[in-house]
Design a protein around this motif. Structure first.
Motif, mmCIF file in Angstrom:
data_model
loop_
_atom_site.group_PDB
_atom_site.id
_atom_site.type_symbol
_atom_site.label_atom_id
_atom_site.label_comp_id
_atom_site.label_asym_id
_atom_site.label_seq_id
_atom_site.Cartn_x
_atom_site.Cartn_y
_atom_site.Cartn_z
ATOM 1 N N ALA A 271 0.803 -1.658 -0.340
ATOM 2 C CA ALA A 271 0.188 0.260 0.059
ATOM 3 C C ALA A 271 0.907 1.657 -0.126
ATOM 4 O O ALA A 271 0.532 2.590 -0.479
ATOM 5 C CB ALA A 271 -0.779 -0.472 1.561
ATOM 6 N N PHE A 272 2.608 1.235 0.843
ATOM 7 C CA PHE A 272 2.987 2.733 0.982
ATOM 8 C C PHE A 272 3.746 3.099 -0.545
ATOM 9 O O PHE A 272 3.155 4.161 -0.864
ATOM 10 C CB PHE A 272 3.703 2.165 2.162
ATOM 11 C CG PHE A 272 4.999 3.683 2.150
ATOM 12 C CD1 PHE A 272 4.376 5.181 3.028
ATOM 13 C CD2 PHE A 272 6.238 4.106 1.674
ATOM 14 C CE1 PHE A 272 4.987 5.991 2.805
ATOM 15 C CE2 PHE A 272 6.857 4.852 1.813
ATOM 16 C CZ PHE A 272 6.865 5.688 2.556
ATOM 17 N N ALA A 273 4.609 1.613 -0.850
ATOM 18 C CA ALA A 273 4.891 1.650 -2.466
ATOM 19 C C ALA A 273 3.454 2.675 -3.590
ATOM 20 O O ALA A 273 4.086 3.048 -4.524
ATOM 21 C CB ALA A 273 5.407 0.056 -2.581
ATOM 22 N N ALA A 274 2.406 2.178 -3.199
ATOM 23 C CA ALA A 274 1.710 2.598 -4.411
ATOM 24 C C ALA A 274 1.084 3.587 -4.156
ATOM 25 O O ALA A 274 0.224 3.740 -5.294
ATOM 26 C CB ALA A 274 0.677 1.061 -4.579
ATOM 27 N N THR A 275 1.169 4.537 -2.954
ATOM 28 C CA THR A 275 0.877 5.738 -3.129
ATOM 29 C C THR A 275 1.778 6.862 -3.886
ATOM 30 O O THR A 275 2.938 6.703 -3.404
ATOM 31 C CB THR A 275 0.529 6.056 -1.632
ATOM 32 O OG1 THR A 275 0.604 4.861 -0.143
ATOM 33 C CG2 THR A 275 -0.007 6.904 -1.713
ATOM 34 N N ARG A 276 1.206 7.590 -4.520
ATOM 35 C CA ARG A 276 1.477 9.011 -4.726
ATOM 36 C C ARG A 276 2.200 9.518 -4.273
ATOM 37 O O ARG A 276 1.819 9.821 -3.115
ATOM 38 C CB ARG A 276 0.896 9.063 -6.257
ATOM 39 C CG ARG A 276 -0.016 7.931 -6.705
ATOM 40 C CD ARG A 276 -0.831 9.033 -8.008
ATOM 41 N NE ARG A 276 -1.491 8.188 -9.009
ATOM 42 C CZ ARG A 276 -2.884 7.707 -9.418
ATOM 43 N NH1 ARG A 276 -3.588 9.727 -9.050
ATOM 44 N NH2 ARG A 276 -3.344 7.557 -9.887
ATOM 45 N N PRO A 277 3.342 10.451 -5.169
ATOM 46 C CA PRO A 277 3.570 11.225 -4.460
ATOM 47 C C PRO A 277 2.339 12.574 -3.387
ATOM 48 O O PRO A 277 1.602 12.759 -4.537
ATOM 49 C CB PRO A 277 4.990 12.138 -5.043
ATOM 50 C CG PRO A 277 5.252 11.784 -5.620
ATOM 51 C CD PRO A 277 4.260 10.199 -6.311
ATOM 52 N N GLY A 278 2.793 13.106 -2.749
ATOM 53 C CA GLY A 278 1.625 13.393 -2.369
ATOM 54 C C GLY A 278 0.162 13.396 -1.548
ATOM 55 O O GLY A 278 -0.571 13.951 -1.314
ATOM 56 N N GLY A 279 0.118 12.160 -2.080
ATOM 57 C CA GLY A 279 -0.704 11.042 -2.137
ATOM 58 C C GLY A 279 -1.069 10.426 0.274
ATOM 59 O O GLY A 279 0.368 10.726 0.833
ATOM 60 N N THR A 280 -1.680 9.822 0.244
ATOM 61 C CA THR A 280 -1.960 9.665 1.218
ATOM 62 C C THR A 280 -2.389 7.571 1.320
ATOM 63 O O THR A 280 -3.080 7.225 0.692
ATOM 64 C CB THR A 280 -3.363 9.219 2.620
ATOM 65 O OG1 THR A 280 -3.287 11.068 2.205
ATOM 66 C CG2 THR A 280 -3.354 9.335 3.294
ATOM 67 N N THR A 281 -1.666 7.050 2.481
ATOM 68 C CA THR A 281 -1.772 5.622 3.042
ATOM 69 C C THR A 281 -2.952 5.795 3.808
ATOM 70 O O THR A 281 -1.933 6.052 5.052
ATOM 71 C CB THR A 281 -0.495 4.533 2.985
ATOM 72 O OG1 THR A 281 0.506 5.638 1.857
ATOM 73 C CG2 THR A 281 -0.794 3.175 3.735
ATOM 74 N N VAL A 282 -3.820 5.078 3.733
ATOM 75 C CA VAL A 282 -4.890 4.918 4.983
ATOM 76 C C VAL A 282 -4.293 3.194 5.499
ATOM 77 O O VAL A 282 -4.122 1.817 4.554
ATOM 78 C CB VAL A 282 -6.126 4.662 4.625
ATOM 79 C CG1 VAL A 282 -6.790 5.041 6.175
ATOM 80 C CG2 VAL A 282 -5.968 6.787 4.433
ATOM 81 N N THR A 283 -4.017 2.938 6.530
ATOM 82 C CA THR A 283 -4.231 1.938 7.142
ATOM 83 C C THR A 283 -5.412 1.459 8.890
ATOM 84 O O THR A 283 -4.747 1.565 9.355
ATOM 85 C CB THR A 283 -2.882 0.906 7.325
ATOM 86 O OG1 THR A 283 -2.543 -0.047 7.927
ATOM 87 C CG2 THR A 283 -1.977 1.883 8.750
ATOM 88 N N VAL A 284 -6.019 0.203 7.580
ATOM 89 C CA VAL A 284 -6.771 0.005 8.728
ATOM 90 C C VAL A 284 -6.954 -1.835 9.551
ATOM 91 O O VAL A 284 -7.401 -2.155 10.289
ATOM 92 C CB VAL A 284 -8.333 0.075 8.356
ATOM 93 C CG1 VAL A 284 -8.672 1.267 8.343
ATOM 94 C CG2 VAL A 284 -8.816 -1.267 7.291
ATOM 95 N N GLY A 285 -6.233 -2.197 8.653
ATOM 96 C CA GLY A 285 -5.270 -3.976 9.236
ATOM 97 C C GLY A 285 -5.558 -4.420 10.516
ATOM 98 O O GLY A 285 -4.495 -2.886 10.664
ATOM 99 N N LEU A 286 -5.186 -5.038 11.420
ATOM 100 C CA LEU A 286 -4.655 -5.302 12.664
ATOM 101 C C LEU A 286 -3.606 -6.800 12.496
ATOM 102 O O LEU A 286 -4.237 -7.463 12.614
ATOM 103 C CB LEU A 286 -5.748 -5.582 13.186
ATOM 104 C CG LEU A 286 -6.904 -4.184 13.740
ATOM 105 C CD1 LEU A 286 -8.151 -4.896 14.834
ATOM 106 C CD2 LEU A 286 -5.822 -3.526 14.632
ATOM 107 N N PRO A 287 -2.069 -5.764 12.188
ATOM 108 C CA PRO A 287 -1.580 -7.394 12.336
ATOM 109 C C PRO A 287 -1.716 -7.700 13.682
ATOM 110 O O PRO A 287 -1.918 -6.894 14.787
ATOM 111 C CB PRO A 287 -0.186 -6.693 11.765
ATOM 112 C CG PRO A 287 -0.174 -5.371 12.053
ATOM 113 C CD PRO A 287 -1.964 -4.908 11.945
ATOM 114 N N ALA A 288 -0.462 -8.732 13.561
ATOM 115 C CA ALA A 288 -0.453 -9.498 15.121
ATOM 116 C C ALA A 288 0.233 -8.065 15.397
ATOM 117 O O ALA A 288 1.781 -7.783 15.079
ATOM 118 C CB ALA A 288 0.775 -10.865 14.784
ATOM 119 N N PRO A 289 0.538 -8.091 16.843
ATOM 120 C CA PRO A 289 1.482 -7.131 17.717
ATOM 121 C C PRO A 289 2.635 -6.757 17.185
ATOM 122 O O PRO A 289 3.579 -6.099 16.990
ATOM 123 C CB PRO A 289 1.091 -7.342 19.098
ATOM 124 C CG PRO A 289 0.345 -8.269 18.976
ATOM 125 C CD PRO A 289 -0.455 -8.804 17.874
ATOM 126 N N ALA A 290 3.424 -8.241 17.113
ATOM 127 C CA ALA A 290 5.147 -8.367 16.401
ATOM 128 C C ALA A 290 5.485 -8.231 15.571
ATOM 129 O O ALA A 290 6.635 -7.940 15.309
ATOM 130 C CB ALA A 290 5.326 -9.843 17.403
#
Length: 373
Positions: A271-290
């Motif tokens: 997701a971060f790699a696919a975000t354009r310059p000036g863009g926003t990466t929104v993360t809602v997923g909940l990965p394992a704490p580690a």
């Protein structure tokens, strides 16, 4: 009262869960609601990754615990201090109750309620209530709801009323999948119709983000997942195009707003790699704490990027659930198409296997009508 409930006995048992049976279905004692609480007859409950994360051990919770946090039901009892909910109303459960008094609650959904989070972590209701027992042993509440049961006692702050015209399975999915995925679109990204929105991870939350972006008129919606069947379904639900993660990276496909819904470090990196310059990466997923991901701080600075977390879609449930219900009524939000199967409570261990294998969007346990419809 006696209820039939699905209780997680032990986390981290071996797969398949259909054989190791970490969840038992049987009789549990449910106490009467306290002054600020409701007794709800559960009609429908969605099976979500937040349930699976407790079953597989990725999320540590006190056990035994009655799982289930995405649900809808009919109010059949109210505590003495509850004056704005009546018997017979359909309510949507929400897994993050809000005390409306702490500093976090004043942030318009941006931060989880401090008291609600503490209660959830302890397996209690918002005001420290514990209403579940089995043979005298306490059973913990899951995220203030514990909806994998015929009935639940919940705090008033854990429900939002909806009209009886909203079917129970649709109403249930509004309370987590749509609230989270839709909120990432409406409350955080806030795209214009001409913006490009990419959704990485096409489970229930990701698909909800797809249909919400479509509902508000976004013209180009890019869907990303490792599973081809999910990509095809996303296109059927309104995505303009769909790709595997490797295709996105190899072809340099990008978007102004990229919403990560998988809860996996590699998905976040994609997701971060696919975000354009000036863009926003929104993360809602909940990965394992580690879990850890790797991104370039230089890219954040040099390309004026924004990375923002969105818990529960940065939602104020009492404000947002009625909005989604109205979009459904208007025919703009096909929530029913997110439901991959309707099952019985006895199938809960098998449902966790399907979810873990990435083979289900939203399985919904039906209590008042036949399953598999």
């Amino acid at each position: 009262m006696k209820i039939t409930a699905a209780v997680l006995e032990e986390s981290g048992r071996a797969r398949p869960f259909a054989l190791s049976r970490p969840i038992s279905v049987g009789e549990v004692d449910l106490a009467e609601p306290g002054p600020t609480e409701l007794l709800v007859r559960i009609e429908a409950a969605g099976v979500c990754h937040s349930d699976l994360s407790v079953v597989d051990g990725n999320r540590s919770r006190p056990l035994p615990m009655l799982l289930g946090h995405e649900a809808a039901g009919i109010v059949v009892g109210t505590g003495s201090a509850v004056t704005d909910i009546r018997h017979g109303q359909r309510v949507v459960m929400t897994f993050l109750p809000r005390c409306e008094q702490c500093e976090a609650c004043a942030q318009d959904g941006r931060l989880p309620c401090s008291a609600g989070s503490a209660a959830n972590n302890a397996g209690l209701l918002l005001r420290d209530g514990l209403r579940l027992h089995r043979a005298g042993t306490p059973i913990r509440h899951h995220l203030g709801v514990s909806a994998f049961a015929t009935h639940a006692v919940v705090d008033r702050a854990s429900v939002v009323p909806v009209g009886l015209d909203v079917p129970p399975d649709v109403a249930a999915v509004l309370g987590c999948a749509v609230l989270t995925g839709g909120g990432a679109v409406l409350n955080v990204a806030k795209p214009a119709p001409t913006d490009t929105v990419m959704i990485v991870g096409l489970g229930g939350v990701g698909m909800a983000a797809v249909i919400t972006a479509k509902a508000v008129g976004v013209e180009r919606i890019i869907a990303v997942d490792t599973v081809g069947q999910k990509r095809a379904q996303a296109v059927a639900l309104g995505a303009s195009e769909a790709y595997a993660p490797d295709e996105v990276l190899e072809q340099g496909i990008s978007a102004r707003y990229v919403i990560e819904c998988a809860g996996h470090p590699r998905a976040f990196e994609t997701a971060f790699a696919a975000t354009r310059p000036g863009g926003t990466t929104v993360t809602v997923g909940l990965p394992a704490p580690a879990a850890r991901a790797s991104i370039s701080p230089l890219t954040v600075t040099a390309e004026a990027r924004t990375v923002v977390g969105s818990y529960l879609g940065t939602a104020v449930p009492s404000r947002d659930i009625p909005r989604y219900a109205q979009l459904w009524r208007a025919g703009k939000l096909p929530v029913d198409k997110l439901i991959s199967s309707r099952i019985e409570l006895a199938q809960i261990n098998e449902a966790m296997d399907l979810l873990a294998d990435g083979l289900a969007i939203r399985q919904v346990i039906m209590f008042d009508q036949p399953a598999n419809t």
